[in-house]
Design an enzyme around this catalytic site. Structure first.
Site, PDB file in Angstrom:
ATOM      1  N   THR A  48      50.123  42.247  39.578  1.00  0.00           N
ATOM      2  CA  THR A  48      48.805  42.161  38.933  1.00  0.00           C
ATOM      3  C   THR A  48      48.803  42.982  37.644  1.00  0.00           C
ATOM      4  O   THR A  48      49.504  43.981  37.559  1.00  0.00           O
ATOM      5  CB  THR A  48      47.777  42.717  39.923  1.00  0.00           C
ATOM      6  OG1 THR A  48      47.650  41.786  40.980  1.00  0.00           O
ATOM      7  CG2 THR A  48      46.424  42.970  39.287  1.00  0.00           C
ATOM      8  N   ARG A  58      40.980  32.429  48.879  1.00  0.00           N
ATOM      9  CA  ARG A  58      40.897  33.888  49.054  1.00  0.00           C
ATOM     10  C   ARG A  58      40.700  34.572  47.696  1.00  0.00           C
ATOM     11  O   ARG A  58      41.333  34.229  46.706  1.00  0.00           O
ATOM     12  CB  ARG A  58      42.178  34.387  49.737  1.00  0.00           C
ATOM     13  CG  ARG A  58      42.254  35.917  49.894  1.00  0.00           C
ATOM     14  CD  ARG A  58      42.968  36.570  48.716  1.00  0.00           C
ATOM     15  NE  ARG A  58      43.125  38.003  48.922  1.00  0.00           N
ATOM     16  CZ  ARG A  58      43.553  38.835  47.975  1.00  0.00           C
ATOM     17  NH1 ARG A  58      43.880  38.386  46.780  1.00  0.00           N
ATOM     18  NH2 ARG A  58      43.667  40.121  48.216  1.00  0.00           N
ATOM     19  N   ILE A  59      39.814  35.530  47.647  1.00  0.00           N
ATOM     20  CA  ILE A  59      39.579  36.280  46.405  1.00  0.00           C
ATOM     21  C   ILE A  59      39.785  37.762  46.682  1.00  0.00           C
ATOM     22  O   ILE A  59      39.296  38.282  47.695  1.00  0.00           O
ATOM     23  CB  ILE A  59      38.145  36.034  45.882  1.00  0.00           C
ATOM     24  CG1 ILE A  59      37.980  34.552  45.518  1.00  0.00           C
ATOM     25  CG2 ILE A  59      37.853  36.916  44.667  1.00  0.00           C
ATOM     26  CD1 ILE A  59      36.544  34.152  45.231  1.00  0.00           C
ATOM     27  N   GLY A  60      40.511  38.436  45.814  1.00  0.00           N
ATOM     28  CA  GLY A  60      40.789  39.864  46.002  1.00  0.00           C
ATOM     29  C   GLY A  60      39.834  40.747  45.216  1.00  0.00           C
ATOM     30  O   GLY A  60      38.735  40.323  44.830  1.00  0.00           O
ATOM     31  N   ASP A  61      40.267  41.973  44.969  1.00  0.00           N
ATOM     32  CA  ASP A  61      39.416  42.966  44.302  1.00  0.00           C
ATOM     33  C   ASP A  61      39.337  42.779  42.789  1.00  0.00           C
ATOM     34  O   ASP A  61      38.369  43.202  42.148  1.00  0.00           O
ATOM     35  CB  ASP A  61      39.946  44.380  44.579  1.00  0.00           C
ATOM     36  CG  ASP A  61      41.376  44.547  44.065  1.00  0.00           C
ATOM     37  OD1 ASP A  61      42.216  43.654  44.325  1.00  0.00           O
ATOM     38  OD2 ASP A  61      41.661  45.565  43.404  1.00  0.00           O
ATOM     39  N   THR A  86      45.260  47.898  41.286  1.00  0.00           N
ATOM     40  CA  THR A  86      46.246  46.954  41.798  1.00  0.00           C
ATOM     41  C   THR A  86      46.646  47.382  43.202  1.00  0.00           C
ATOM     42  O   THR A  86      46.768  48.566  43.480  1.00  0.00           O
ATOM     43  CB  THR A  86      47.489  46.879  40.894  1.00  0.00           C
ATOM     44  OG1 THR A  86      48.492  46.099  41.554  1.00  0.00           O
ATOM     45  CG2 THR A  86      48.061  48.241  40.573  1.00  0.00           C
ATOM     46  N   GLY A  87      46.833  46.411  44.081  1.00  0.00           N
ATOM     47  CA  GLY A  87      47.233  46.745  45.446  1.00  0.00           C
ATOM     48  C   GLY A  87      46.573  45.818  46.440  1.00  0.00           C
ATOM     49  O   GLY A  87      46.166  44.704  46.093  1.00  0.00           O
ATOM     50  N   THR A  88      46.448  46.286  47.662  1.00  0.00           N
ATOM     51  CA  THR A  88      45.888  45.491  48.751  1.00  0.00           C
ATOM     52  C   THR A  88      44.399  45.271  48.498  1.00  0.00           C
ATOM     53  O   THR A  88      43.561  46.089  48.862  1.00  0.00           O
ATOM     54  CB  THR A  88      46.066  46.253  50.080  1.00  0.00           C
ATOM     55  OG1 THR A  88      47.283  46.985  50.038  1.00  0.00           O
ATOM     56  CG2 THR A  88      46.073  45.312  51.255  1.00  0.00           C
ATOM     57  N   GLY A  89      44.074  44.130  47.894  1.00  0.00           N
ATOM     58  CA  GLY A  89      42.730  43.915  47.374  1.00  0.00           C
ATOM     59  C   GLY A  89      41.626  44.132  48.385  1.00  0.00           C
ATOM     60  O   GLY A  89      40.576  44.700  48.059  1.00  0.00           O
TER      61      GLY A  89
HETATM   62  N1  ASP Z   1      44.841  43.483  44.049  1.00  0.00           N
HETATM   63  C1  ASP Z   1      45.375  42.156  43.946  1.00  0.00           C
HETATM   64  C2  ASP Z   1      44.679  41.272  44.971  1.00  0.00           C
HETATM   65  O1  ASP Z   1      44.448  41.722  46.075  1.00  0.00           O
HETATM   66  C3  ASP Z   1      46.846  42.071  44.188  1.00  0.00           C
HETATM   67  C4  ASP Z   1      47.687  43.049  43.424  1.00  0.00           C
HETATM   68  O2  ASP Z   1      47.199  44.017  42.835  1.00  0.00           O
HETATM   69  O3  ASP Z   1      48.895  42.884  43.381  1.00  0.00           O
HETATM   70  O4  ASP Z   1      44.436  40.128  44.682  1.00  0.00           O
END
Ligand code: ASP
Length: 313
Positions: free
Chosen positions: A177, A205-208, A228-231
């Site tokens: 990301t 699916r929608i993340g953060d 960035t990370g586990t949304g």
């Molecule tokens: N945060 C992003 C999501 O969950 C993924 C990522 O940062 O790599 O969509």
């Protein structure tokens, strides 16, 4: 004083992912361009948009070209941008035909009365506003297709850099990301983030990333933040707003507010990091994974690039 930071995703480096020279060079080039724009008097909003467009156009990162693919092999892209001066913001989610999702996010902010668009409605708006349109295959690279096949075979949904959603095992997933934060010469803050989300994610699916107050946030009184990370965990923490709230109501420093919010993410089982900049120009770039691809310009005016904790140049 001008400042900026960009990221290209966070995660755990797989054993076969030791050669990061291309990523480092791309981050440096894009941060240098951002610095030149800020030095020439550009607004933080223009600069974060431009840097994220460049990152979207770079196939090395999980946004725009080279975005990860959903369960059905399609790119579904999310992006957001926020102006810290006015708290104006725009976001798009689940788009497949928008060449630069962050540009559409900016257009949502400035050329529509709304904040967030999704899917086909967002794509129709892109067309109505005359922004560049592409077919979904424009975004798909062989590497991302290979990663999707791996994820299918293992039956996992993969954070763009690793196998984080189900019991972790190392994979050679690519980072990541992308995002940018900046402070311009007038003290205005801005943040922007763009992503393909997770490899093998369920369609829809929608993340953060596109959620204002979670993966993207900016307020001149406190900070600009891009995550960035586990949304899912960043959403549950309300990361960007949490940083703002801790700074505003508890008088915490940027560094502390980001560190504690990341600790909340960890407590929920999440991994990742953020880039953040406060109204005084301080930077915080914490991550709880082994790596976060990042570049920044601090008080020394020099562009630094780092991936792990101690490989900064
Ligand atoms: N945060 C992003 C999501 O969950 C993924 C990522 O940062 O790599 O969509």
């Amino acid at each position: 004083m001008i400042r900026l930071a960009i990221h290209g995703g966070a995660g755990d480096l797989a054993a076969d992912q030791t050669d990061t020279r291309e990523h480092r060079a791309a981050l440096r080039r894009i941060a240098e361009e951002g610095r030149a724009l800020l030095q020439a008097g550009a607004s933080s909003l223009d600069v974060v948009e431009r840097m994220v467009v460049r990152l979207e156009d770079c196939p090395l990162f999980n946004a725009g070209i080279g975005a990860v693919l959903n369960r059905d092999g399609m790119p579904e892209l999310d992006a957001a941008i926020m102006d810290g001066r006015t708290r104006a913001c725009g976001a798009v989610a689940g788009v497949m035909r928008v060449k630069n999702p962050v540009r559409l996010a900016r257009a949502v902010m400035e050329r529509s009365p709304h904040v967030m668009f999704m899917g086909s409605g967002a794509e129709a708006l892109n067309r109505e506003l005359g922004l560049d349109e592409v077919t979904p295959d424009y975004f798909i690279t062989e590497e991302r297709f290979r990663q999707l096949k791996q994820a299918h075979a293992r039956g996992v949904i993969v954070l763009d850099h690793e196998a984080a959603f189900t019991p972790a095992e190392p994979t050679s997933g690519g980072f990541g990301t992308v995002g940018a934060v900046a402070r311009d010469a007038e003290g205005r803050l801005a943040a922007a983030t763009s992503t393909g989300g997770l490899t093998n994610k369920h369609p829809g699916r929608i993340g953060d990333t596109p959620l204002i107050g979670a993966g993207t946030f900016a307020d001149d009184r406190s900070a600009a933040v891009s995550c960035t990370g586990t949304g899912e965990c960043f959403i549950r923490v309300g990361f960007g707003f949490e940083v703002h709230a801790r700074m505003s109501y508890c008088n915490w420093t940027l560094e502390r507010a980001c560190r504690e919010a990341l600790e909340d993410v960890r407590r929920l089982g999440g991994r990742g990091g953020c880039i953040a900049i406060d109204h005084e120009g301080n930077l915080a770039l914490p991550f709880n994974s082994t790596a976060m691809y990042r570049a920044w310009m601090g008080a020394d005016g020099v562009i630094h690039v780092g991936i792990g904790t101690d490989d900064v140049d």
